[in-house]
Design a protein around this motif. Sequence first.
Motif, PDB file in Angstrom:
ATOM      1  N   CYS A   7      58.477  29.143 132.376  1.00 14.31           N
ATOM      2  CA  CYS A   7      57.148  29.323 131.775  1.00 14.31           C
ATOM      3  C   CYS A   7      57.058  28.794 130.356  1.00 14.31           C
ATOM      4  O   CYS A   7      56.003  28.874 129.729  1.00 14.31           O
ATOM      5  N   MET A   8      58.183  28.290 129.818  1.00 13.84           N
ATOM      6  CA  MET A   8      58.244  27.738 128.464  1.00 13.84           C
ATOM      7  C   MET A   8      57.824  28.746 127.408  1.00 13.84           C
ATOM      8  O   MET A   8      57.192  28.401 126.403  1.00 13.84           O
ATOM      9  N   GLY A   9      58.129  30.010 127.680  1.00  7.35           N
ATOM     10  CA  GLY A   9      57.891  31.041 126.676  1.00  7.35           C
ATOM     11  C   GLY A   9      56.576  31.777 126.795  1.00  7.35           C
ATOM     12  O   GLY A   9      56.355  32.753 126.074  1.00  7.35           O
ATOM     13  N   SER A  10      55.705  31.349 127.702  1.00 11.12           N
ATOM     14  CA  SER A  10      54.403  32.017 127.811  1.00 11.12           C
ATOM     15  C   SER A  10      54.510  33.372 128.499  1.00 11.12           C
ATOM     16  O   SER A  10      53.696  34.267 128.268  1.00 11.12           O
ATOM     17  N   GLY A  11      55.506  33.539 129.367  1.00  6.80           N
ATOM     18  CA  GLY A  11      55.666  34.784 130.106  1.00  6.80           C
ATOM     19  C   GLY A  11      54.784  34.865 131.337  1.00  6.80           C
ATOM     20  O   GLY A  11      54.840  35.846 132.081  1.00  6.80           O
ATOM     21  N   ALA A  12      53.969  33.828 131.571  1.00  8.06           N
ATOM     22  CA  ALA A  12      53.031  33.835 132.697  1.00  8.06           C
ATOM     23  C   ALA A  12      53.492  32.882 133.798  1.00  8.06           C
ATOM     24  O   ALA A  12      54.229  31.928 133.557  1.00  8.06           O
ATOM     25  N   GLY A  35      58.011  37.941 132.636  1.00  7.07           N
ATOM     26  CA  GLY A  35      57.021  38.116 131.582  1.00  7.07           C
ATOM     27  C   GLY A  35      57.580  38.193 130.177  1.00  7.07           C
ATOM     28  O   GLY A  35      56.824  38.258 129.209  1.00  7.07           O
ATOM     29  N   LYS A  36      58.916  38.180 130.021  1.00  8.88           N
ATOM     30  CA  LYS A  36      59.510  38.290 128.679  1.00  8.88           C
ATOM     31  C   LYS A  36      59.370  36.993 127.878  1.00  8.88           C
ATOM     32  O   LYS A  36      59.330  37.013 126.652  1.00  8.88           O
ATOM     33  N   GLY A  37      59.333  35.866 128.573  1.00 10.21           N
ATOM     34  CA  GLY A  37      59.197  34.583 127.878  1.00 10.21           C
ATOM     35  C   GLY A  37      60.529  33.965 127.489  1.00 10.21           C
ATOM     36  O   GLY A  37      60.568  32.880 126.929  1.00 10.21           O
ATOM     37  N   TYR A  38      61.617  34.677 127.777  1.00  7.18           N
ATOM     38  CA  TYR A  38      62.936  34.135 127.430  1.00  7.18           C
ATOM     39  C   TYR A  38      63.960  34.568 128.475  1.00  7.18           C
ATOM     40  O   TYR A  38      63.742  35.513 129.252  1.00  7.18           O
TER      41      TYR A  38
END
Length: 374
Positions: free
Chosen positions: A155-160, A214-217
């Motif tokens: 998700c490249m950090g978006s968490g979505a 959903g964490k983004g990482y």
Amino acid sequence: MAEKRDYYEVLGINKDASEADVKKAYRTLAKKYHPDMNKEAGSDVKFKEVQEAYETLSDPQKKANYDQFGHAGMDGAGFGGFNGGFGGFQSGGFEDLNDIFGSFFGGGFNQGQRRSNGQTKGEDRLMQMKIDFMDAIFGKETSIQLDVDEVCSECMGSGARSKDDVKVCPTCNGRGSVTTQQRTPFGVFQSSGVCPECQGTGKKILNRCTKCHGKGYEHKHVTVDVKIPAGIQSGQQLRVSGKGEKGQNGGPNGDLFIEILVSKHKFFQRDGKNIYVNVPISSLDATLGTKIDIPTVHGDVELTIPAGTQHGTQFRIKGKGVKDLRSSQVGDQYVEVQIKVDDKLSREQKELYEKLRKLQDKESVFDKFKKTFR
């Protein structure tokens, strides 16, 4: 609530310290109390105290305000340092009023307090690495194992799960903060705080990323190759880009700084780009002169010891030191002679020494020395 210590006292500097002195003091104390380096109880509190002091004294405007009003000028704790104006205190503008009322009402005029919901780079990390003396001289390549949180590759950090699954937070309208109003005897004042709905991100995720949930990482255990340059010294640091703490809202990671600690050598001592070594020779070799193979970090080198060499005499072997990191020049090796007297002699050796003593001048070296006291 405990009384705050003076910021200059926290950093251990004087009020006339330069910007460079402030930064140097901060870096030293930050390394000392960083939670990754210091596991003692209370080190995290001291680390935050050091950070708070540095943030103030490294900013010219904040420093000037602190020098004039102390902590009261930073967080508005009390009215004692102000004169005139609203019934006994003078404000330097709305920013001062904001600080003062913020301490009572949890905020103030909504200026500069809104939490950014954009991408933010993560904090840097610090670790120490102990290396061998010779590895510092010639350099080496090594690997280290790290646990690191990196931006989710899905998700490249978006968490979505997708772009369509990211919406603007309806509570804060994407600002990441919410503003409230409060009536006071001085009027209506606004205070700002982190949005409770999105926790400051400014967005609402409809469907979370299946990889990072959903964490983004992603939490990873990675191997990092580290190149140690020839000539590095204890206390110097290497930077590994992107291996620090995770960023916010998909921001890049901070960097990893590796502080080098060089082990001591049994015989060699280093001072900058020069190497020093003490070598023992017999009194006979010092008297008559000789040639010996001197150990250096680059291998053995033949050195001529002239006749009559005294204890503590120092010889220089050019170009047998260490490469300087900045200039790439190579230093020298200095050899100090240590004359050792044999304490175990054979009968033949004793007889020869007796003959030598009979052949020397009637006045011995000690007799000449004794005359200087008369």
